[in-house]
Design a protein around this motif. Sequence first.
Motif, PDB file in Angstrom:
ATOM      1  N   GLU A  91       0.916  -1.217   0.082  1.00  0.00           N
ATOM      2  CA  GLU A  91      -0.176   0.009  -0.061  1.00  0.00           C
ATOM      3  C   GLU A  91       0.740   1.034  -0.163  1.00  0.00           C
ATOM      4  OE1 GLU A  91      -4.181  -0.709   1.834  1.00  0.00           O
ATOM      5  OE2 GLU A  91      -2.692  -0.988   3.354  1.00  0.00           O
ATOM      6  N   GLY A  92       1.859   1.315  -0.749  1.00  0.00           N
ATOM      7  CA  GLY A  92       2.689   2.242  -0.964  1.00  0.00           C
ATOM      8  C   GLY A  92       3.650   2.654   0.161  1.00  0.00           C
ATOM      9  N   ILE A  93       3.806   1.703   1.208  1.00  0.00           N
ATOM     10  CA  ILE A  93       4.894   1.747   2.140  1.00  0.00           C
ATOM     11  C   ILE A  93       5.932   1.101   1.727  1.00  0.00           C
ATOM     12  CG2 ILE A  93       5.277   1.314   4.711  1.00  0.00           C
ATOM     13  CD1 ILE A  93       2.287   1.360   5.266  1.00  0.00           C
ATOM     14  N   MET A  94       7.017   1.961   1.679  1.00  0.00           N
ATOM     15  CA  MET A  94       8.218   1.599   0.906  1.00  0.00           C
ATOM     16  C   MET A  94       8.730   0.284   1.468  1.00  0.00           C
ATOM     17  SD  MET A  94      10.341   1.909  -1.669  1.00  0.00           S
ATOM     18  CE  MET A  94      10.364   3.684  -2.018  1.00  0.00           C
ATOM     19  N   CYS A  95       8.932   0.020   2.725  1.00  0.00           N
ATOM     20  CA  CYS A  95       9.711  -0.799   3.268  1.00  0.00           C
ATOM     21  C   CYS A  95       8.701  -2.383   3.161  1.00  0.00           C
ATOM     22  CB  CYS A  95       9.642  -0.948   4.847  1.00  0.00           C
ATOM     23  SG  CYS A  95       8.208  -0.753   5.780  1.00  0.00           S
ATOM     24  N   ARG A  96       7.266  -2.268   3.086  1.00  0.00           N
ATOM     25  CA  ARG A  96       6.599  -3.406   2.817  1.00  0.00           C
ATOM     26  C   ARG A  96       6.636  -3.598   1.369  1.00  0.00           C
ATOM     27  NH1 ARG A  96       1.166  -1.561   6.538  1.00  0.00           N
ATOM     28  NH2 ARG A  96       2.177  -1.851   8.525  1.00  0.00           N
ATOM     29  N   GLN A  97       6.535  -2.473   0.393  1.00  0.00           N
ATOM     30  CA  GLN A  97       6.412  -2.821  -0.966  1.00  0.00           C
ATOM     31  C   GLN A  97       7.677  -3.599  -1.509  1.00  0.00           C
ATOM     32  OE1 GLN A  97       3.475  -1.690  -2.307  1.00  0.00           O
ATOM     33  NE2 GLN A  97       4.155  -3.036  -3.886  1.00  0.00           N
ATOM     34  N   ILE A  98       9.097  -3.318  -0.720  1.00  0.00           N
ATOM     35  CA  ILE A  98      10.165  -4.025  -0.971  1.00  0.00           C
ATOM     36  C   ILE A  98       9.916  -5.479  -0.696  1.00  0.00           C
ATOM     37  CG2 ILE A  98      12.512  -4.528  -0.588  1.00  0.00           C
ATOM     38  CD1 ILE A  98      12.585  -1.418   0.246  1.00  0.00           C
ATOM     39  N   LEU A  99       9.213  -5.822   0.334  1.00  0.00           N
ATOM     40  CA  LEU A  99       9.174  -7.085   0.640  1.00  0.00           C
ATOM     41  C   LEU A  99       7.901  -7.976  -0.214  1.00  0.00           C
ATOM     42  CD1 LEU A  99       9.439  -7.374   4.580  1.00  0.00           C
ATOM     43  CD2 LEU A  99      11.015  -7.811   2.789  1.00  0.00           C
ATOM     44  N   ALA A 100       6.904  -7.174  -0.659  1.00  0.00           N
ATOM     45  CA  ALA A 100       5.916  -7.450  -1.536  1.00  0.00           C
ATOM     46  C   ALA A 100       6.611  -7.992  -2.798  1.00  0.00           C
ATOM     47  CB  ALA A 100       4.950  -6.575  -1.756  1.00  0.00           C
ATOM     48  N   ASP A 101       7.557  -7.062  -3.303  1.00  0.00           N
ATOM     49  CA  ASP A 101       8.368  -7.494  -4.476  1.00  0.00           C
ATOM     50  C   ASP A 101       8.947  -8.942  -4.371  1.00  0.00           C
ATOM     51  OD1 ASP A 101       9.280  -6.520  -7.402  1.00  0.00           O
ATOM     52  OD2 ASP A 101      11.170  -6.880  -6.017  1.00  0.00           O
ATOM     53  N   GLN A 102       9.610  -9.116  -3.284  1.00  0.00           N
ATOM     54  CA  GLN A 102      10.441 -10.117  -2.817  1.00  0.00           C
ATOM     55  C   GLN A 102       9.559 -11.397  -2.876  1.00  0.00           C
ATOM     56  OE1 GLN A 102      13.813 -10.770  -2.666  1.00  0.00           O
ATOM     57  NE2 GLN A 102      14.178  -8.659  -3.415  1.00  0.00           N
ATOM     58  N   TRP A 103       8.601 -11.215  -2.284  1.00  0.00           N
ATOM     59  CA  TRP A 103       7.275 -12.279  -2.242  1.00  0.00           C
ATOM     60  C   TRP A 103       7.050 -12.778  -3.547  1.00  0.00           C
ATOM     61  CZ3 TRP A 103       2.434 -11.536  -4.198  1.00  0.00           C
ATOM     62  CH2 TRP A 103       1.449 -12.222  -4.203  1.00  0.00           C
ATOM     63  N   LEU A 104       6.851 -11.833  -4.575  1.00  0.00           N
ATOM     64  CA  LEU A 104       6.475 -12.250  -5.940  1.00  0.00           C
ATOM     65  C   LEU A 104       7.618 -12.830  -6.398  1.00  0.00           C
ATOM     66  CD1 LEU A 104       4.473 -12.000  -8.075  1.00  0.00           C
ATOM     67  CD2 LEU A 104       5.360  -9.994  -8.629  1.00  0.00           C
ATOM     68  N   GLN A 105       8.693 -12.428  -6.211  1.00  0.00           N
ATOM     69  CA  GLN A 105       9.966 -13.260  -6.952  1.00  0.00           C
ATOM     70  C   GLN A 105      10.182 -14.588  -6.440  1.00  0.00           C
ATOM     71  OE1 GLN A 105      13.674 -11.109  -6.830  1.00  0.00           O
ATOM     72  NE2 GLN A 105      12.659  -9.092  -6.769  1.00  0.00           N
ATOM     73  N   ARG A 106       9.477 -15.026  -5.327  1.00  0.00           N
ATOM     74  CA  ARG A 106       9.614 -16.352  -4.809  1.00  0.00           C
ATOM     75  C   ARG A 106       8.322 -17.234  -5.232  1.00  0.00           C
ATOM     76  NH1 ARG A 106      12.667 -13.023  -2.196  1.00  0.00           N
ATOM     77  NH2 ARG A 106      14.432 -13.622  -0.703  1.00  0.00           N
ATOM     78  N   SER A 107       7.414 -16.604  -5.992  1.00  0.00           N
ATOM     79  CA  SER A 107       6.182 -17.356  -6.587  1.00  0.00           C
ATOM     80  C   SER A 107       6.663 -18.644  -7.292  1.00  0.00           C
ATOM     81  CB  SER A 107       5.346 -16.663  -7.252  1.00  0.00           C
ATOM     82  OG  SER A 107       4.636 -17.455  -8.038  1.00  0.00           O
ATOM     83  N   PRO A 108       6.325 -19.735  -6.993  1.00  0.00           N
ATOM     84  CA  PRO A 108       6.481 -21.187  -7.604  1.00  0.00           C
ATOM     85  C   PRO A 108       5.697 -21.182  -8.853  1.00  0.00           C
ATOM     86  CG  PRO A 108       5.172 -21.515  -5.869  1.00  0.00           C
ATOM     87  CD  PRO A 108       5.442 -19.981  -5.684  1.00  0.00           C
ATOM     88  N   GLY A 109       4.829 -20.311  -9.275  1.00  0.00           N
ATOM     89  CA  GLY A 109       3.699 -20.449 -10.398  1.00  0.00           C
ATOM     90  C   GLY A 109       2.667 -21.099  -9.681  1.00  0.00           C
ATOM     91  N   VAL A 110       1.394 -20.996 -10.191  1.00  0.00           N
ATOM     92  CA  VAL A 110       0.252 -21.467  -9.413  1.00  0.00           C
ATOM     93  C   VAL A 110      -0.724 -21.896 -10.825  1.00  0.00           C
ATOM     94  CG1 VAL A 110      -1.605 -21.990  -7.976  1.00  0.00           C
ATOM     95  CG2 VAL A 110       0.347 -21.121  -7.059  1.00  0.00           C
ATOM     96  N   GLU A 111      -1.024 -23.005 -11.253  1.00  0.00           N
ATOM     97  CA  GLU A 111      -1.791 -22.887 -12.417  1.00  0.00           C
ATOM     98  C   GLU A 111      -3.043 -22.208 -12.202  1.00  0.00           C
ATOM     99  OE1 GLU A 111      -3.368 -26.499 -15.362  1.00  0.00           O
ATOM    100  OE2 GLU A 111      -2.660 -27.013 -13.516  1.00  0.00           O
ATOM    101  N   ASN A 112      -3.554 -21.346 -13.277  1.00  0.00           N
ATOM    102  CA  ASN A 112      -4.655 -20.608 -13.590  1.00  0.00           C
ATOM    103  C   ASN A 112      -4.754 -19.266 -12.846  1.00  0.00           C
ATOM    104  OD1 ASN A 112      -5.817 -22.547 -15.010  1.00  0.00           O
ATOM    105  ND2 ASN A 112      -6.453 -23.777 -13.431  1.00  0.00           N
ATOM    106  N   TRP A 113      -3.511 -19.081 -11.993  1.00  0.00           N
ATOM    107  CA  TRP A 113      -3.544 -17.613 -11.242  1.00  0.00           C
ATOM    108  C   TRP A 113      -2.214 -16.776 -11.965  1.00  0.00           C
ATOM    109  CZ3 TRP A 113      -6.594 -16.225  -7.402  1.00  0.00           C
ATOM    110  CH2 TRP A 113      -7.666 -17.022  -7.038  1.00  0.00           C
ATOM    111  N   THR A 114      -2.593 -15.589 -11.460  1.00  0.00           N
ATOM    112  CA  THR A 114      -1.644 -14.477 -11.852  1.00  0.00           C
ATOM    113  C   THR A 114      -1.284 -13.689 -10.580  1.00  0.00           C
ATOM    114  OG1 THR A 114      -2.191 -14.199 -14.287  1.00  0.00           O
ATOM    115  CG2 THR A 114      -0.981 -12.334 -13.321  1.00  0.00           C
ATOM    116  N   PHE A 115      -0.174 -13.430 -10.340  1.00  0.00           N
ATOM    117  CA  PHE A 115       0.202 -12.517  -9.012  1.00  0.00           C
ATOM    118  C   PHE A 115       0.790 -11.276  -9.350  1.00  0.00           C
ATOM    119  CE2 PHE A 115       0.190 -17.265  -8.342  1.00  0.00           C
ATOM    120  CZ  PHE A 115      -0.654 -17.283  -7.181  1.00  0.00           C
TER     121      PHE A 115
END
Length: 377
Positions: A91-115
């Motif tokens: 939600e625009g809070i820089m420290c959380r946004q950095i971690l949200a980006d890292q969370w996305l980089q760790r996605s294993p890929g889930v069928e039928n879903w976009t993240f």
Amino acid sequence: MSSSRKTSGNAPQPADPTQTPAEFTFNQRAAAFWEWFSSVSEELRAIQNDRDSGDIPSIVAPKVDEFLPGMAWVFGPGMGEGFHSFTLSGEGIMCRQILADQWLQRSPGVENWTFHASRQPSGTVKDFTIKVRDLKFRPIEFWVTPEIDEEAEEVDLVLWHPLVAEVEESLCSLALFLVLDELNGEFDTTCWIGSVDFSQKRLAESMPITEIKEFIEEARASRGWKMKSPIDSWVNYSTSAEKRTDGPRKDTIGGTSGCWPVLNSFLRDSDAFEDPFLKLGAAWVYLSFPSSFLPKGNQVDAREDMADLITSALEQHRGGIPLGGAIGDRLAYMDFLIFDGDHSIALIRDAASKAGMPDDTRLEFLDSSKPGVPLFL
């Protein structure tokens, strides 16, 4: 100069993932989230396909709170019929946004879903309503006069809304940025929107806010503005001689930061500072060592060369990312955000030794409650 250390051998290996962790690191939190989401993805997709999302909060909210507390989340459309998306946002809070980006980089890929790691533009906002406390704001009620800031490559806004004269401006601002996130997406709003002023002075020149996305796209395309991701934006800072003291990092002459809001809060009052990354299992750490160790006239480049070796080791194991560094009257500094606790620190120690850092290098935590230690024990 202080003496440099010889290399200390191979980088340490991660702990056995089947064992109960002594600390719940960000890497472990992200892995636990993805394992859980993968296990319920078809259930969630069925609920979304039935267009009955009443059960969604009771399923998702407890797990987000458990693994990634403080993050916002939302479901949306996917890439095709029957496909869906899931967005985790700081939600625009820089420290959380950095971690949200890292969370996305760790996605294993889930069928039928976009993240996504930031709120995406909504397909339509014609009938959308934002609730702030007991107030309701509709996008069509905002009228905006845009003004292009050529130097900053941003669009400043003068706005009017019927409730501006009745409620505190901060509530209108909150509603406004929620509307802009729906129209433009979080990153576009952060990147392209500059100053905001609520006023009736330019109401005669205004346009409905629903037209601002097209206005910004035309402005940036015609001027060749390049997208600057908020999480990749670095700030240069400096401290005047009269303000440099003996406190933690108070001798800093100048530096760069990849998360200035957090570092600035620390520099203002290090004794009261609490690291916001800790809640999500990450931590801001920094290495300090005598600035006299660096060759005169080439201090910054020499520091960055050593930091690059440490960064490479961290990124290879997804153990952390660089957050900048600084040169001080007495000490030099390297900043890192670590994701894997003691394992990340071991990676830093090994890489710092190979980089030839001095024996008296210390590893410090930005958080006031966590004491620093000599890097080379």
